[in-house]
Design an enzyme around this catalytic site. Structure first.
Site, PDB file in Angstrom:
ATOM      1  N   GLY A  30      41.495  41.707  46.881  1.00 41.67           N
ATOM      2  CA  GLY A  30      40.177  41.192  46.867  1.00 41.67           C
ATOM      3  C   GLY A  30      39.250  41.290  45.629  1.00 41.67           C
ATOM      4  O   GLY A  30      40.106  41.417  44.608  1.00 41.67           O
ATOM      5  N   GLY A  31      37.997  41.116  45.509  1.00 36.99           N
ATOM      6  CA  GLY A  31      37.317  41.215  44.266  1.00 36.99           C
ATOM      7  C   GLY A  31      37.509  42.466  43.554  1.00 36.99           C
ATOM      8  O   GLY A  31      37.093  42.549  42.436  1.00 36.99           O
ATOM      9  N   MET A  32      37.872  43.603  44.150  1.00 41.30           N
ATOM     10  CA  MET A  32      37.926  45.003  43.501  1.00 41.30           C
ATOM     11  C   MET A  32      39.536  45.270  43.210  1.00 41.30           C
ATOM     12  O   MET A  32      39.704  46.168  42.815  1.00 41.30           O
ATOM     13  CB  MET A  32      37.209  46.030  44.319  1.00 41.30           C
ATOM     14  N   GLY A  33      40.225  44.420  43.110  1.00 42.23           N
ATOM     15  CA  GLY A  33      41.861  44.591  42.892  1.00 42.23           C
ATOM     16  C   GLY A  33      42.879  44.382  44.066  1.00 42.23           C
ATOM     17  O   GLY A  33      42.281  43.722  45.157  1.00 42.23           O
ATOM     18  N   VAL A  35      45.882  45.558  46.850  1.00 39.98           N
ATOM     19  CA  VAL A  35      46.192  46.725  47.478  1.00 39.98           C
ATOM     20  C   VAL A  35      47.750  46.595  48.151  1.00 39.98           C
ATOM     21  O   VAL A  35      48.144  45.576  48.220  1.00 39.98           O
ATOM     22  CB  VAL A  35      45.366  46.606  48.993  1.00 39.98           C
ATOM     23  N   LYS A  50      45.358  51.250  45.797  1.00 37.10           N
ATOM     24  CA  LYS A  50      44.364  50.240  45.492  1.00 37.10           C
ATOM     25  C   LYS A  50      44.512  50.084  43.652  1.00 37.10           C
ATOM     26  O   LYS A  50      43.976  51.021  43.227  1.00 37.10           O
ATOM     27  CB  LYS A  50      42.942  50.124  45.678  1.00 37.10           C
ATOM     28  N   ASP A 147      29.248  47.586  55.183  1.00 37.16           N
ATOM     29  CA  ASP A 147      30.143  46.626  55.172  1.00 37.16           C
ATOM     30  C   ASP A 147      30.978  46.427  56.446  1.00 37.16           C
ATOM     31  O   ASP A 147      32.084  46.177  56.645  1.00 37.16           O
ATOM     32  CB  ASP A 147      31.041  46.317  53.992  1.00 37.16           C
TER      33      ASP A 147
END
Length: 930
Positions: A30-33, A35, A50, A147
């Site tokens: 995803g946008g943050m890395g 997994v 992550k 979220d």
């Protein structure tokens, strides 16, 4: 196989080791890395790992904040919350270690429901009960999820629920604390998502699913950019519960814009609930999905009780999971104030595209605000309306940031340091931008490093437009150029017409055929400012209308432009190249720079609109401070208040400092004078244009400076005490920039840079203006290279200056007045901003490593230079971002150095009264009603 940092951020293969964790499989990204499922070889358990992306991992301040949040979340020790195990930092790779949760997500469980469109009550109620318990435990610790959605909820085979991804949660103690790393947001109690690294779950949800999922579970207050608290989680809980019972989302549309409009304006289809739904459950859903915060359920514990009542009405036993609660608890969510998720409204800035073209009744126009970020005019919306890009300052300097739909935060694009003015490719996948080191670059938004397309010239860069045939047209040094999107040599295609008094061409914008384009021809004479339509296939141009800046075309068949301070839209026939009908006012008082026509608005191809609105002029917040340094680099006290200048000059007697400070939009600045002993700072110029680069007269009674008058930059002077009128020294010229650098009594002249379209290659030359009456300016050094920053030696016999003739900027010295009679190179590893000691025995410059250097010199006879002596690190990261900057000066004896020093991010002051970015969905509906 150990982790190889050279391979980062490439996907890690099975068997790769990060510390004690061995990768077994990739789970998602995803946008943050990315997994991964990994094996803890020390404890013999599976974990979710992550791996953080480069843009985050390379920022120490964001990593420190990320670790603090991870520690906060690690305290959520609850059977229905996925546990945070730790944080790894191995060989430069940083990874969050989380509990690995087996089993499907709730989204997958609902999609696979075998007994109808939703889950049966006997299955849905226990799941909802466990979700409520997890939220209650988090809320009791002052943490809000923000979220919550089925994709962030796992259901194990035994029915146990684990809530994942508390990545946007903030501890209550963060409220009111000024946080580092802000890309321009003004509210210290409301940090943006760009400051908030996401601690993301292993759940994988990409593409349209993620886009619609994020929007479908947003609370109305989140969609409007307002603070989110526990009641936002309660809203999302209600949406999830509704979906479990019905098999469909409570708020659903064909795209994000329609989904958000439904969240704000429509009710769920209550008749879609199963007939067997207990009254208590219906009552709970209505209380959770109340748009009015004041009437919404306030405590998730109440929802848990309602679920128990609903189960009893249904006679369905609910296997409640006991949750230990500390005795004497006094801190509940009823008393909590939690940091708001303001940057989530970036989602709102997305595709409103199809709303106005549907034959059905369109949803009402809705406006949202994103907190201020970045330079006012330097923002743009992707053609598909899904993303906003802007330049903004953080601890690494100005970089490109993107707020998109596939992430809940703004993210920086790695490698975009010193970036300016982002514009989009027609497929919304790439951004083209200029840099202060004179390159035009592009970058793939989804990931990758910038690619250099071509070199640009010293001088103003004003936007680019990109067609579907891979041609980019951009404005540089007042002319228009074209270059292939694959890279290559830029070719000039249009230049100002001196016969029409045109000073520069700017803001090109392609029409739908991809061959013709608008551009604005600017002039110092307002009556000569015109918008033209030109073509890649012909040198001819067609006059469209008077210009007050850029004009953009939207698919509704309108053009959008500024008129007398108001943003308007008017029907336009692209075949006939003619305006039709009347202009419709859209927004009043949009940010606008009178001297250049820069306007703070942008539209997507489909018609979504972003703009900044202001009722007046606001100066930029302070980002720097003035301080003395000795030759060893030991720092003295700060001089006066914090400032926002990278150009300083000491008065001949050393008691005063002249500088200029910019204002929003980049084309506004004033000259300021600071009296050191009295600690008084006063504004010398006040015109609503640019005045800058002040230099002192030899006796300190006057200051010469550059000023834009009528859109043309000329040379002016004014008494340094402010008690007198401005006097013109040298009128401006069409498409030429004049910038004073030194004023010498011994030489009897003012040295200035002269550059622009009129010179070969657009480079600057060194000119002098004698101070004798009726004297004319003449060229001192003119060549095909860029020569600038000329400084007279104290005896007036030599000039030190910078030139890029060797391929990089170096410091040279030539005799005065005959520059052709000698030349000596002083620096060898880049050099800029030459300054002389008062006795002419030393010459100083800032080297390529940002160190201040001293060179012993002789100027009484033939020029001689000794060895270079490095003095100290200038602590000034802007020294080489622009050859125009002069970030330091030196005392008469050469023992002290005045520096304009970059403040640490946490010490920088926010932009006062900063203008947010307003996003308008379905704004074209007002055009069809006219």
């Amino acid at each position: 196989m150990l982790y190889n940092p050279a391979a980062f951020p490439m996907s890690l293969s099975s068997g790769t080791r990060i510390g004690v964790y061995e990768i077994t499989a990739k789970v998602g990204e995803g946008g943050m890395g990315e997994v991964y499922r990994a094996r803890d070889t020390r404890l013999g358990r599976d974990v979710a790992l992550k791996v953080l992306p480069e843009g985050l991992a390379a920022d120490p301040e964001r990593i420190a904040r990320f670790e603090r949040e991870a520690r906060t979340l690690a305290a959520l020790n609850h059977p229905h919350i996925a546990q945070i195990h730790g944080f790894e930092d191995v060989a430069g790779v940083k990874a969050l270690v989380m509990e690995y949760v087996d089993g499907p997500t709730l989204a997958e469980r609902i999609a696979a429901a075998a007994h109808g469109p939703g889950l049966p009550l006997e299955e849905a109620l226990p799941i909802a009960q466990q979700i409520a318990e997890a939220l209650e435990a988090a809320h009791d610790q002052g943490i809000v999820h923000r979220d919550l959605k089925p994709a962030n909820i796992k259901v194990r085979p035994d029915g146990t629920v684990k809530v994942l991804d508390f990545g946007l949660a903030k501890a209550i103690e963060d409220v009111g604390r000024t946080l580092p790393g802000s890309p321009g947001g003004p509210e210290k109690v409301r940090p943006t998502h760009s400051q908030s690294p996401t601690i993301t779950s292993p759940a994988l949800l990409t593409g349209a699913g993620m886009i619609l999922g994020t929007a479908a579970y947003m609370s109305p207050e989140q969609a409007k950019g307002r603070p989110a608290d526990a009641r936002s989680d309660i809203w999302a809980f209600g949406v999830v519960l509704f979906e479990m019972l019905t098999g469909r989302r409570a708020f659903e549309g064909e795209d994000v814009a329609e989904t958000l409009a439904h969240v704000l304006t429509k009710e769920p289809k209550w008749d879609g609930l199963p007939a067997t739904t207990p009254p208590a459950l219906k009552r709970l859903l209505r209380r959770c999905l109340e748009k009015n915060l004041g009437r919404r359920l306030r405590d998730i514990a109440d929802a848990r009780l309602e679920l128990t009542e609903a189960a009893s009405e249904k006679d369905a036993p609910v296997p409640a999971t006991p949750v230990p609660v500390a005795a004497g608890r006094t801190f509940t969510v009823r008393h909590a104030l939690v940091v708001g998720a303001v940057a989530l409204v970036a989602v709102v800035a997305s595709v409103a595209a199809t709303l106005y073209v549907r034959p059905s009744v369109a949803p009402p126009e809705v406006q949202f605000e994103i907190p201020a970020a970045g330079t006012s005019s330097f923002m743009s919306m992707s053609p598909d309306g899904r993303m906003i890009a802007y330049t903004s300052q953080d601890s690494a300097g100005p970089r490109l940031w993107v707020r998109s739909l596939d992430t809940l935060e703004a993210r920086v694009l790695p490698g975009t340091e010193s970036a300016n003015i982002p514009d989009w490719s027609p497929d919304s996948r790439e951004i083209v931008f200029s840099t202060t080191d004179l390159k035009l670059k592009k970058i793939v938004v989804a990931g990758g490093r910038p690619q250099t397309l071509t070199s640009i010239l010293q001088g103003n860069y004003q936007r680019a437009t990109w067609n579907r045939d891979g041609v980019i047209v951009f404005s540089n040094t007042g002319r228009l150029f074209r270059v292939s999107a694959a890279g290559g040599e830029a070719v000039e295609i249009a230049a100002p017409d001196p016969a029409q008094e045109e000073t520069f061409l700017a803001t090109p914008w392609f029409l739908p055929d991809g061959r013709r384009f608008f551009y604005s021809a600017w002039s110092g004479n307002p009556d000569k400012r015109v918008v033209y339509v030109a073509s890649l296939d012909s040198p001819e141009r067609t006059r469209l209308m008077p210009s007050q800046g850029k004009v953009q075309y939207v698919a509704s068949g309108h053009v959008v432009f500024m008129r007398d301070g108001t943003l308007v839209a008017q029907p336009f026939d692209p075949d006939a190249l003619a305006l039709r009908g009347e202009a419709v006012p859209l927004v009043e008082q949009v940010n606008y720079v009178e001297g250049s026509g820069q306007a703070s608005f942008h539209v997507s191809d489909e018609g979504s609109l972003i703009y900044r609105n202001t009722a007046g002029r606001d100066d930029l917040g302070a980002t720097r401070e003035l301080a003395w340094f000795d030759r060893s680099g030991k720092r003295g006290d700060q001089l006066g208040a914090t400032v926002n200048t990278t150009n300083v000059s000491l008065s001949p007697d050393g008691t005063r400092i002249v500088s200029h400070e910019g204002a929003r939009g980049g084309d506004l600045a004033d000259i300021w004078v600071y009296e050191i002993d009295r600690n008084i700072r006063s504004r010398l110029t006040t015109e609503p244009t640019f005045e800058g680069f002040g230099v002192w007269s030899p006796d300190g009674t006057a200051i010469a400076y550059q000023a834009n008058r009528g859109g043309v930059p000329g040379l002016f002077r004014k008494p340094s005490n402010g008690a007198g009128a401005e006097e013109s020294l040298l009128p401006g010229e069409v498409s030429v920039v004049l910038r004073p650098r030194d004023w010498s009594a011994a030489a009897g002249a003012i040295m200035f840079d002269r550059g622009g379209v009129g010179n070969l290659g657009g480079n600057r030359d060194l000119w002098v203006l004698p101070t004798t009456p009726n004297a004319k300016a003449t060229a001192y050094l003119a060549s095909t290279f860029d020569e600038a920053q000329g400084a007279f030696s104290p005896n007036g016999r030599f000039v030190a200056y910078t030139s890029n003739e060797s391929g990089s900027y170096e410091v040279f010295v030539r005799p005065y007045p005959d520059a052709s009679s000698g030349k000596w190179q002083v620096s060898t590893n880049r050099g800029q901003a030459p300054r002389w000691r008062r006795d002419g025995k030393e010459l100083y410059f800032v080297g390529g490593d940002n160190r201040v250097n001293a060179v012993a010199v002789e100027t009484d006879g033939e020029f001689r230079a000794g060895a270079t002596t490095p003095l100290f690190d200038s602590a000034n990261r802007f020294a080489f971002q622009s050859p125009s900057n002069r970030p330091y000066d030196v005392s008469a004896d050469g023992q002290r150095f005045l520096l304009s020093v970059q403040l640490a991010p946490q010490a920088q002051t926010p932009i006062p009264n900063a203008d947010p970015i307003t996003v308008v969905l379905n704004w074209t509906s007002r055009l069809t009603s006219k």
